[in-house]
Design an enzyme around this catalytic site. Structure first.
Site, PDB file in Angstrom:
ATOM      1  CG  ASP A 183      -1.909  -1.145   1.202  1.00 12.89           C
ATOM      2  OD1 ASP A 183      -2.103  -1.729   0.113  1.00 12.89           O
ATOM      3  OD2 ASP A 183      -2.483  -1.469   2.258  1.00 12.89           O
ATOM      4  N   GLY A 184       2.071   1.163   0.531  1.00  8.80           N
ATOM      5  CA  GLY A 184       2.946   2.326   0.567  1.00  8.80           C
ATOM      6  C   GLY A 184       3.314   2.850  -0.809  1.00  8.80           C
ATOM      7  CG  ASN A 275      -4.256   5.755   3.915  1.00 11.33           C
ATOM      8  OD1 ASN A 275      -5.190   5.396   3.191  1.00 11.33           O
ATOM      9  ND2 ASN A 275      -3.291   4.943   4.271  1.00 11.33           N
ATOM     10  CG  ASP A 305      -3.322   9.308  23.594  1.00  8.00           C
ATOM     11  OD1 ASP A 305      -3.106  10.054  24.568  1.00  8.00           O
ATOM     12  OD2 ASP A 305      -3.177   8.075  23.637  1.00  8.00           O
ATOM     13  CB  THR A 316      -9.654   0.057   5.695  1.00 11.60           C
ATOM     14  OG1 THR A 316      -9.001   0.677   4.577  1.00 11.60           O
ATOM     15  CG2 THR A 316     -11.119  -0.154   5.362  1.00 11.60           C
ATOM     16  CB  ALA A 317      -5.319   3.189   7.231  1.00  5.51           C
ATOM     17  CE1 TYR A 318      -3.652   5.379  15.079  1.00  6.87           C
ATOM     18  CE2 TYR A 318      -2.705   7.346  14.095  1.00  6.87           C
ATOM     19  CZ  TYR A 318      -2.947   6.558  15.198  1.00  6.87           C
ATOM     20  OH  TYR A 318      -2.469   6.942  16.425  1.00  6.87           O
ATOM     21  CB  ALA A 319      -9.794   5.779  10.790  1.00  3.19           C
TER      22      ALA A 319
END
Length: 453
Positions: A183-184, A275, A305, A316-319
């Site tokens: 994905d990167g 993203n 935080d 679908t990533a950090y979230a």
């Protein structure tokens, strides 16, 4: 009653919405979706075709709001507005087409991964020899020692066109992008193009591969099909992020520019992310205290935080790790997700695409905050500074391996093992249990031995 389209045959006759159908007639109706890009209808009105005796259900082409030309009841209607923020297309109508054959292709490969070197050489050689395309690669690729030991690569090395990230502008130079990796690589391609992005075809040669639907086994056949214009697209929206420094407010009017498509953008401090943009407390031991505004109106203060502002692609990533819902990339929306909030009632929210979010450090905050864009360009957000985030008019057109729905749910299953569990046994497999009569005692049932069939 909806008017007939000019291209509709005269034999097609529509009937009123309130025409009476019996239960038997309604159950026997065959409903189909038709792609009518010129008809933004709110009501799904059936159309009777006498020759085939079928009813066709017209599909709405307005996904986020009714069409501006529609009225509601005898008097109400939407006010016409020439300053429309964006136009949302039906995802099913998003197909790739070339108005002229693509000549230049940018190949992006995963760095520091020896397993990608052989596929990279095969792909580049095939594009040069078989498709006669001009192949662009990053200049750092030619400095790879392992790659330069490859005999096949040495024969084509001088035919490649190179660029250097941060120095060369690729705008209007690339017709097509191929990503080899995870994905990167797709995130890197998005970063290279801060305006219009060429179509991206991503091959899964990395770790997770959530955004890379293609397999490299038969790349020749798949690439040929795409270059001939046979592919569906997923338009992945991006966020346009603008930093406003307190020290630069006097020069703010001078830094704004307007690009040819009408999007106002600062000359140096604007960035598009695929993203998410993350605001966190950094190394400070104190909670973040961030004020959140929506279209200029104060919404809430985020104590915790930090905060994640993500696209549907980034949901679908950090979230997702922070407890947010997963949103299909074709949904026009912006997701706001707190990171470990100091309030149990602060749940992730979804706001419409096109609104502007303003994020600033609260005046009473004990510390500053830090901002990162797709995991890059990390910088400090001081008191008096603000970050403005909205949906960009430049999405990333990602080519689908199958279609928008199949690719996304396949990525959920393969990448996240979404809703994967052990299968519940059916009653036939528990026949020993069901065979026990109602007169059996509890001790007899407990003493029975059950075996999997």
């Amino acid at each position: 009653m909806f008017p007939l389209r000019p291209d509709q045959p005269q034999a097609v006759a529509s009937f009123p919405l309130h025409s009476s159908l019996s239960i038997e007639e309604f159950n026997n109706v065959k409903w189909e979706d038709i792609n009518d890009c010129n008809n933004n209808c709110i009501r799904e009105e059936p159309v009777l075709i006498p020759k085939t005796n079928r009813h066709i259900l017209r599909r709405t082409r307005s996904l986020n709001a009714p069409s501006p030309v529609q009225q509601f009841g005898p008097c109400g209607r939407i006010m016409k507005n020439s300053a429309m923020v964006m136009q949302i297309q039906d995802p099913a109508s998003q197909r790739l087409t070339w108005y002229k054959p693509p000549l230049t292709v940018l190949v992006i490969k995963k760095v520091s991964d020896a397993s990608v070197l052989a596929p990279f050489v095969y792909l580049v050689d095939w594009l040069l020899q078989e498709k006669n395309m001009v192949v662009w690669v990053e200049s750092a690729v030619l400095e790879d020692a392992q790659l330069n030991e490859n005999v096949r690569f040495k024969a084509i090395r001088d035919k490649l066109v190179t660029f250097k990230d941060g120095r060369d502008d690729l705008t209007d130079r690339i017709d097509f992008i191929v990503c080899l990796g995870g994905d990167g690589t797709l995130l890197y391609a998005s970063l290279l193009f801060q305006q219009s992005v060429p179509p991206v075809m991503a091959f899964h040669l990395g770790s997770l591969g959530f955004l890379t639907p293609f397999r490299f086994d038969n790349f020749e056949e798949q690439l040929t099909s795409v270059l001939e214009g046979h592919a569906a697209l997923t338009l992945r929206s991006r966020l346009r992020c603008v930093m406003h420094r307190r020290s630069d407010r006097k020069h703010e009017a001078k830094t704004l520019e307007v690009d040819p498509d009408g999007e106002a953008r600062p000359a140096a401090n604007s960035i598009l992310v695929l993203n998410e943009v993350v605001i966190d407390r950094g190394p400070s031991p104190y909670l973040s205290n961030i004020d959140l505004f929506l279209d200029g109106k104060y919404i809430t203060s985020v104590q915790g935080d930090g905060l994640i502002v993500s696209t549907p692609t980034g949901s679908t990533a950090y979230a997702a790790a922070a407890g947010a819902s997963m949103i299909h990339p074709s949904v026009p929306a912006i997701m706001v997700t707190p990171i470990c909030p100091h309030s149990l009632s602060f749940r992730p929210i979804v706001v419409p695409a096109g609104v502007e979010l303003k994020i600033s450090v609260s005046p009473e905050s004990r510390n500053t905050s830090w901002v990162s864009f797709d995991g890059r360009n990390r910088q400090e957000l001081f008191h008096g500074d603000s970050l403005r985030v909205t949906t960009s008019i430049y999405p990333v057109p990602c080519i689908c391996a199958q279609d928008q729905i199949s690719d996304w749910f396949a990525s959920l299953a393969d990448g996240l093992h979404w809703n994967v569990r052990k299968r519940q046994k059916c009653l036939d497999e528990l026949s020993d249990l069901t065979a026990s009569g109602s007169e059996d005692t509890l001790d007899e049932i407990e003493n029975m031995k059950f075996y999997d069939v």
